[in-house]
Scaffold this active site. Structure first.
Site, PDB file in Angstrom:
ATOM      1  N   GLY A 357      30.643  -8.774 161.763  1.00  0.00           N
ATOM      2  CA  GLY A 357      30.442  -7.344 161.901  1.00  0.00           C
ATOM      3  C   GLY A 357      30.588  -6.823 163.318  1.00  0.00           C
ATOM      4  O   GLY A 357      31.374  -5.896 163.560  1.00  0.00           O
ATOM      5  N   HIS A 661      25.918  -4.050 154.651  1.00  0.00           N
ATOM      6  CA  HIS A 661      25.925  -5.318 155.383  1.00  0.00           C
ATOM      7  C   HIS A 661      27.382  -5.578 155.785  1.00  0.00           C
ATOM      8  O   HIS A 661      28.160  -6.162 155.021  1.00  0.00           O
ATOM      9  CB  HIS A 661      25.388  -6.453 154.516  1.00  0.00           C
ATOM     10  CG  HIS A 661      24.023  -6.175 153.954  1.00  0.00           C
ATOM     11  ND1 HIS A 661      22.876  -6.264 154.703  1.00  0.00           N
ATOM     12  CD2 HIS A 661      23.626  -5.774 152.716  1.00  0.00           C
ATOM     13  CE1 HIS A 661      21.824  -5.950 153.956  1.00  0.00           C
ATOM     14  NE2 HIS A 661      22.259  -5.648 152.739  1.00  0.00           N
ATOM     15  N   THR A 662      27.747  -5.115 156.974  1.00  0.00           N
ATOM     16  CA  THR A 662      29.160  -5.109 157.357  1.00  0.00           C
ATOM     17  C   THR A 662      29.752  -6.498 157.501  1.00  0.00           C
ATOM     18  O   THR A 662      30.947  -6.682 157.300  1.00  0.00           O
ATOM     19  CB  THR A 662      29.352  -4.339 158.678  1.00  0.00           C
ATOM     20  OG1 THR A 662      28.544  -4.936 159.682  1.00  0.00           O
ATOM     21  CG2 THR A 662      28.981  -2.885 158.523  1.00  0.00           C
ATOM     22  N   CYS A 663      28.934  -7.480 157.904  1.00  0.00           N
ATOM     23  CA  CYS A 663      29.472  -8.832 158.072  1.00  0.00           C
ATOM     24  C   CYS A 663      29.957  -9.407 156.747  1.00  0.00           C
ATOM     25  O   CYS A 663      30.802 -10.298 156.731  1.00  0.00           O
ATOM     26  CB  CYS A 663      28.423  -9.757 158.691  1.00  0.00           C
ATOM     27  SG  CYS A 663      28.056  -9.383 160.424  1.00  0.00           S
ATOM     28  N   PHE A 664      29.357  -8.907 155.632  1.00  0.00           N
ATOM     29  CA  PHE A 664      29.675  -9.494 154.329  1.00  0.00           C
ATOM     30  C   PHE A 664      30.347  -8.502 153.379  1.00  0.00           C
ATOM     31  O   PHE A 664      30.558  -8.815 152.219  1.00  0.00           O
ATOM     32  CB  PHE A 664      28.384 -10.031 153.693  1.00  0.00           C
ATOM     33  CG  PHE A 664      27.647 -10.997 154.570  1.00  0.00           C
ATOM     34  CD1 PHE A 664      26.534 -10.605 155.293  1.00  0.00           C
ATOM     35  CD2 PHE A 664      28.110 -12.299 154.708  1.00  0.00           C
ATOM     36  CE1 PHE A 664      25.862 -11.487 156.112  1.00  0.00           C
ATOM     37  CE2 PHE A 664      27.448 -13.192 155.529  1.00  0.00           C
ATOM     38  CZ  PHE A 664      26.310 -12.786 156.246  1.00  0.00           C
TER      39      PHE A 664
END
Length: 711
Positions: A357, A661-664
């Protein structure tokens, strides 16, 4: 002398002068002497001599036929065929040396020096060179040759009338129609998202869709005619795919007739053809990813922006901090694979962990900085400033470094880093959110900027020049001319709006009848080349990251798509790449494709949001503003999840904001009761809750409390 000479007569005289010049300068004895030097020399000297002779023939083309003795011609042909066979046996046929490419270019030049009746046909193991000659002939004549057309007719249309087949290909289809047909082929290929090339039966167009292709519509080109032309273009693309490794595309324009020819026909090359060559070149030059950390001080960058300062020295912005942390790293750092990260981001004062992210957020922020006043690199185009014409949303390179020599070197270093980031975006498909015009993209692929390109970003660029031309054509008297021109001087407005002198003291020199031609030439030259230095710097950076010679196959739109992705957010593509995580039973927490609030979400995306708002939503949930081009380019699927904070039965979901949840690439979606509430909450979150911070969310919570909304 005749005061009004016939233009055709003048052209004939000039042509005769050129013929005499080349005949005297390059006699058959001198040409044979150069060939002798080629045969007798070794190493780079031999390559340079071969390129020299090919260039001479390229320059003399259409004026005089240079001659090489038969013995030398046969010697060079045998040497080329033997070298090709050796490279094939040693497994190096996919990557030919510049020496061999120069040898091929020279033999092609010599072949076309001969009379048509004396030209040899290459068969069997030598047929690869016949393919080169067919492609070269298409490039020289500016049309698809009869040899290729007859091959296609024999394969797919033997029962049809040959005369009609040739008429369709040679008369009906223009270059503009070809480009529209190739655009259709590419759209189908990219939308499908598979490796299977577009087929002729895919080219059917509904009556309400033909308006997208005005040239084919104007000429009433039907499916059968499109099919004929498609097969001919497909045959040309097969030949191009075979011969590309034999052509040195790294040389600049004007140095190689083959390279120039390929660039001339790249607009009628299928994307599937380019993609195969491109992916192979990227794979061959890919490097193993190294663990590198970049420290980012967001507060320092924010203060620079808040104080309305321009980061001339390249120290304050996110862009500059990233550039400085990586300046001592090898460019191999950027030559990584699809969906890999070039570095990890450490955010000073934040508790975020970079699982993807913060890295994407950094690239997204860099894209925004490039198009903001905080960097001296890009400025809104003139159409944007005066609010007229098209392309009011695009940016052009600033001419700041042209008028400020004391900061020139540092600013050009920044432009070079922009080129490296472009190369990184191409390799990893973490696209840059930039909106540049063709005057930026074209020089990067060795394409020529035209007056039309300038007018696309500055609708009034040539208004004064065109008026002066009109007055000269009318042969107005000196007094009338100067009265009409008024106070025009030898100055021009730069891309950033400052006044630039076209020559020393130009602000004090008025345009008159005597110097009008000089003014027109200087003005036009400035407008067409204003950003050349900046684009050359970006090209240098780009060439350190990607196999730049293959980039010559790209049109400027191809490069834009590879660097920035498609601006259009394809909702159907996103929906096809979505999975759902939550309870599978009806009731609170139920998440599935047919759940009521999920259906509301997709309806909102289609009906309530425009493209800009969809882009903001993608950034909110993924840290990027654009989607990958097709299904195979997604590194992970989009996930719609149950909203943990509002699942209790006594809670009202309409009071909660969505959580990302930007990383996922995940979205916790509350079970809103209606589409209007969902739209309001979603747009608020997309606008005000875009910072990535694992623990310190006080600012977002405060904003939510002001709206009487919970996170």
């Amino acid at each position: 002398p005749n005061p009004n000479p016939n233009p055709n007569q003048t052209l004939a005289i000039r042509r005769e002068d050129m013929r005499e010049f080349f005949s005297r300068l390059f006699s058959s004895h001198l040409v044979d002497a150069i060939v002798g030097l080629i045969i007798g020399s070794q190493g780079e000297a031999r390559t340079d001599l071969m390129q020299l002779l090919a260039s001479i023939n390229h320059a003399a083309k259409g004026v005089v036929r240079l001659e090489v003795s038969q013995s030398n011609r046969l010697l060079l042909q045998r040497f080329m065929i033997k070298t090709h066979g050796t490279q094939r046996r040693t497994g190096r046929s996919g990557c030919f040396s510049p020496f061999f490419q120069a040898l091929v270019e020279l033999n092609v030049s010599i072949h076309f020096m001969q009379k048509v009746s004396d030209r040899k046909t290459y068969k069997g193991e030598e047929s690869w060179f016949q393919d080169v000659l067919q492609v070269a002939e298409c490039m020289q004549e500016g049309r698809l040759t009869d040899a290729i057309q007859l091959q296609v007719w024999g394969q797919i249309a033997r029962t049809d009338d040959l005369t009609e087949f040739l008429r369709i290909n040679n008369v009906v289809f223009t270059r503009e129609c070809d480009e529209e047909l190739v655009d259709l082929v590419n759209r189908i290929y990219i939308k499908r998202g598979t490796r299977r090339p577009t087929q002729a039966h895919d080219l059917k167009i509904a009556p309400n869709e033909i308006v997208q292709f005005p040239c084919m519509q104007a000429l009433s080109i039907h499916h059968k005619e499109r099919t004929y032309r498609f097969h001919v273009l497909a045959k040309l693309n097969e030949r191009i795919h075979t011969v590309i490794p034999l052509i040195n595309l790294s040389v600049p324009p004007g140095k190689s007739s083959l390279a120039d020819g390929i660039r001339d026909i790249r607009s009628i090359m299928f994307w599937s053809t380019k993609e195969r060559l491109w992916n192979a070149a990227l794979a061959q030059t890919r490097c193993i990813r190294r663990e590198v950390r970049v420290t980012i001080d967001k507060l320092r960058a924010h203060k620079c922006k808040q104080d309305n300062r321009v980061d001339f020295d390249g120290t304050e912005t996110i862009f500059a901090q990233t550039m400085n942390d990586l300046k001592h790293q090898s460019t191999r750092l950027f030559r990584i694979g699809n969906n890999e990260r070039a570095f990890k981001v450490v955010e000073v004062g934040f508790n975020s962990q970079d699982i993807g992210g913060p890295y994407r957020d950094t690239l997204e922020t860099i894209g925004k900085e490039l198009e903001s006043p905080v960097l001296p690199l890009f400025v809104p185009c003139n159409n944007s400033r005066v609010q007229m014409g098209r392309n009011q949303d695009v940016y052009v390179p600033s001419s700041f470094c042209n008028t400020n020599p004391w900061r020139r070197e540092r600013v050009l270093q920044m432009f070079e880093f922009v080129g490296k980031l472009m190369g990184l975006a191409i390799r990893t498909q973490n696209f840059l959110n930039c909106h540049f015009s063709e005057v930026t993209w074209k020089p990067l692929v060795w394409d020529r900027v035209t007056e039309t390109d300038v007018l696309a970003v500055d609708a009034v660029a040539f208004r004064t020049v065109n008026e002066i031309k009109r007055l000269k054509r009318r042969d107005a008297g000196k007094e009338a001319f100067e009265k009409a021109v008024g106070d025009v001087r030898f100055v021009v407005r730069s891309s950033e709006g400052s006044e630039v002198e076209l020559l020393r003291g130009g602000s004090n020199i008025h345009v008159n009848m005597d110097n009008a031609a000089t003014y027109i030439n200087l003005y036009r030259d400035y407008k067409l080349n204003e950003t050349r230095t900046q684009c050359e710097a970006m090209r240098r950076g780009l060439a350190t990251v990607i196999p730049y010679q293959i980039l010559s196959l790209f049109t400027w739109r191809d490069l834009q798509d590879q660097v920035c992705g498609r601006i259009h957010i394809d909702v159907k593509l996103l929906e096809s790449m979505t999975r759902y995580a939550g309870s599978r039973r009806n009731g609170r927490g139920f998440v599935a494709r047919d759940a009521p609030h999920v259906r509301l979400f997709w309806r909102m995306m289609q009906e309530k949001m425009d493209n800009f708002q969809r882009s903001k939503l993608i950034f909110f949930v993924w840290g990027r503003s654009r989607l990958p081009l097709n299904r195979k380019s997604f590194e992970q699927k989009f996930t719609i999840m149950a909203h943990a904070s509002s699942m209790a039965s006594y809670k009202n979901p309409d009071k909660y904001l969505p959580v990302a949840h930007t990383c996922f690439f995940q979205l916790e979606l509350p079970e809103y009761s209606n589409i209007d509430t969902m739209y309001e909450k979603m747009m608020y979150a997309c606008t005000h809750c875009t910072s990535i911070d694992g623990d310190n969310t006080e600012a977002a919570r405060q904003a939510a409390s002001q709206r009487h909304t919970r996170l």
